[in-house]
Design a protein around this motif. Structure first.
Motif, short mmCIF file in Angstrom:
data_model
loop_
_atom_site.label_atom_id
_atom_site.label_comp_id
_atom_site.label_asym_id
_atom_site.label_seq_id
_atom_site.Cartn_x
_atom_site.Cartn_y
_atom_site.Cartn_z
N UNK A 105 51.12 -33.99 -3.13
CA UNK A 105 50.03 -34.40 -2.21
C UNK A 105 50.16 -33.74 -0.84
N UNK A 106 51.39 -33.54 -0.37
CA UNK A 106 51.56 -32.92 0.95
C UNK A 106 51.16 -31.46 0.96
N UNK A 107 51.01 -30.84 -0.23
CA UNK A 107 50.57 -29.45 -0.33
C UNK A 107 49.12 -29.35 -0.84
N UNK A 108 48.43 -30.48 -0.85
CA UNK A 108 47.09 -30.52 -1.46
C UNK A 108 46.11 -29.58 -0.76
N UNK A 109 46.30 -29.32 0.52
CA UNK A 109 45.36 -28.49 1.27
C UNK A 109 45.74 -27.01 1.24
N UNK A 110 46.78 -26.65 0.51
CA UNK A 110 47.24 -25.26 0.49
C UNK A 110 46.93 -24.53 -0.81
N UNK A 111 46.18 -25.17 -1.67
CA UNK A 111 45.77 -24.50 -2.91
C UNK A 111 46.59 -24.93 -4.12
N UNK A 112 46.07 -24.60 -5.30
CA UNK A 112 46.68 -25.04 -6.55
C UNK A 112 48.07 -24.45 -6.76
N UNK A 113 48.27 -23.21 -6.38
CA UNK A 113 49.57 -22.56 -6.61
C UNK A 113 50.66 -23.26 -5.80
N UNK A 114 50.35 -23.56 -4.53
CA UNK A 114 51.34 -24.24 -3.70
C UNK A 114 51.64 -25.64 -4.22
N UNK A 115 50.61 -26.33 -4.71
CA UNK A 115 50.82 -27.66 -5.29
C UNK A 115 51.73 -27.57 -6.51
N UNK A 116 51.45 -26.60 -7.38
CA UNK A 116 52.26 -26.43 -8.60
C UNK A 116 53.72 -26.11 -8.24
N UNK A 117 53.92 -25.26 -7.25
CA UNK A 117 55.29 -24.92 -6.84
C UNK A 117 56.02 -26.14 -6.28
N UNK A 118 55.32 -26.92 -5.46
CA UNK A 118 55.94 -28.10 -4.85
C UNK A 118 56.30 -29.14 -5.90
N UNK A 119 55.40 -29.33 -6.87
CA UNK A 119 55.64 -30.32 -7.93
C UNK A 119 56.80 -29.87 -8.82
N UNK A 120 56.81 -28.59 -9.15
CA UNK A 120 57.89 -28.07 -10.00
C UNK A 120 59.24 -28.19 -9.30
N UNK A 121 59.28 -27.87 -8.02
CA UNK A 121 60.52 -27.99 -7.27
C UNK A 121 61.00 -29.44 -7.20
N UNK A 122 60.05 -30.35 -6.98
CA UNK A 122 60.41 -31.77 -6.92
C UNK A 122 60.90 -32.29 -8.27
N UNK A 123 60.31 -31.79 -9.35
CA UNK A 123 60.76 -32.18 -10.68
C UNK A 123 62.19 -31.72 -10.93
N UNK A 124 62.46 -30.48 -10.59
CA UNK A 124 63.81 -29.94 -10.80
C UNK A 124 64.83 -30.69 -9.94
N UNK A 125 64.42 -31.12 -8.77
CA UNK A 125 65.34 -31.81 -7.87
C UNK A 125 65.58 -33.25 -8.28
N UNK A 126 64.56 -33.94 -8.80
CA UNK A 126 64.67 -35.37 -9.06
C UNK A 126 64.96 -35.75 -10.51
N UNK A 127 64.85 -34.81 -11.42
CA UNK A 127 65.14 -35.13 -12.83
C UNK A 127 66.64 -35.33 -13.10
N UNK A 128 67.53 -34.45 -12.62
CA UNK A 128 68.96 -34.64 -12.92
C UNK A 128 69.55 -35.98 -12.49
N UNK A 129 69.21 -36.53 -11.32
CA UNK A 129 69.78 -37.84 -10.95
C UNK A 129 69.42 -38.96 -11.92
N UNK A 130 68.31 -38.82 -12.64
CA UNK A 130 67.93 -39.86 -13.60
C UNK A 130 68.94 -39.95 -14.73
#
Length: 241
Positions: A105-130
Motif C-alpha cells: 500500500x505504501x507503494x500504491x502511487x508508484x505503479x504496479x512494478x513498484x508495488x510488486x517489488x515491495x510485496x515480494x520483498x516483504x514476503x521474502x522478509x516475513x515468511x522465514x520467521x513464521x
C-alpha cells in the motif's frame, strides 16, 4: 552432579513415600533409569520451550483473521482511502500479513512494478520467521531417541558386567534392575520423540497455511491495486459481484 540428584531422590522416597502418590512413582522412574534420564529431561525441557514459543508466536502474536482484514482493506483502497488502509495495517504491527499488505500500500502511487517489488520483498522478509525453529523439534526427537538408546545400552552393559561377579541368588535381582533401567530409558526417550513429532506436525501445517495465506493475499493486493489504477471503483466491484 548426578550422584547428588540420586541422593536427593533417595531422601524424598524414603522420608515421604505416603504423601507423594504419583510423584514418588515418577521420581522412582527417573532414579531407576540412571543418569541418562536426566540428560533426556533437559532435551524434553528444550522441546517444550521451542513448542510453546512457536505456539504463542504463531497463534497469538502473528495471528490475524485474514478474510475480514482483507475485506476492510479492499473497501478502503477501492474508495481511495489508502492512508486509512495503511493505518489499519499499522494497527497489527507484529502480523506478517499486515506488514506485507502495508508494504504494497505504501507503494500504491508508484505503479504496479513498484508495488510488486515491495510485496515480494516483504514476503521474502516475513515468511522465514513464521517457520523459524520448527525444524528443531525433529532434531530434538532424534537426539532424545539416541540418548535413550545410549542409556539403554549402558544399563545392559552394567547389568551383564555385574552378573559375573555376584552369587547366583543375587543375579535375578541385578538382572531385573538392569532391564528396568534399560526400559525406562527407552520408554522416556520414545515419549519425548513422539511429543516432538506431534508438535512438529501441527506447527509445520499451521505455519505452511499462514505462509500460503500471506502469498494469496499479497497477490490479491497486487491485482486490487492494478484494478484501481485502471479506474475501477468500489461501486464497479460490487456491481461485478
Amino acid at each position: 552432579m548426578m550422584p547428588l540428584v540420586s541422593e536427593l531422590l533417595d531422601v524424598v522416597l524414603t522420608q515421604a513415600p505416603a504423601k507423594l502418590g504419583v510423584v514418588d512413582s515418577v521420581i522412582k522412574f527417573f532414579k531407576d533409569g540412571g543418569p541418562f534420564m536426566f540428560v533426556n529431561l533437559f532435551w524434553l525441557a528444550a522441546a517444550l520451550a521451542v513448542a510453546l514459543e512457536r505456539v504463542v508466536t504463531l497463534m497469538f502474536r502473528y495471528n490475524l483473521n485474514a478474510p475480514p482484514f482483507m475485506e476492510q482493506v479492499t473497501k478502503l483502497v477501492m474508495t481511495g482511502n489508502i492512508d486509512r488502509a495503511v493505518k489499519l495495517c499499522s494497527a497489527a504491527p507484529k502480523s506478517p500479513l499486515a506488514k506485507i499488505i502495508r508494504a504494497g500500500l505504501t507503494r500504491a502511487h508508484r505503479g504496479e512494478i513498484e508495488v510488486a517489488k515491495a510485496v515480494e520483498e516483504a514476503l521474502v522478509e516475513n515468511s522465514p520467521p513464521v517457520g523459524a525453529r520448527i525444524p528443531w523439534l525433529w532434531s530434538l526427537a532424534n537426539i532424545a531417541t539416541l540418548v535413550g538408546l545410549v542409556g539403554t545400552i549402558f544399563g545392559l552393559i552394567g547389568t551383564f558386567q555385574a552378573l559375573g561377579n555376584v552369587p547366583a541368588e543375587q543375579k535375578q535381582a541385578l538382572l531385573s534392575d538392569g532391564i528396568s533401567k534399560a526400559m525406562n530409558n527407552t520408554a522416556f526417550a520414545l515419549s519425548i520423540a513422539v511429543l516432538c513429532i506431534v508438535f512438529h506436525l501441527f506447527l509445520t501445517s499451521y505455519a505452511k497455511g499462514m505462509v500460503e495465506s500471506m502469498e494469496l493475499n499479497a497477490l490479491k493486493l497486487e491485482n486490487m491495486l492494478a484494478r484501481r489504477a485502471s479506474g475501477e471503483t468500489a461501486h464497479d466491484e460490487v456491481r461485478a459481484a
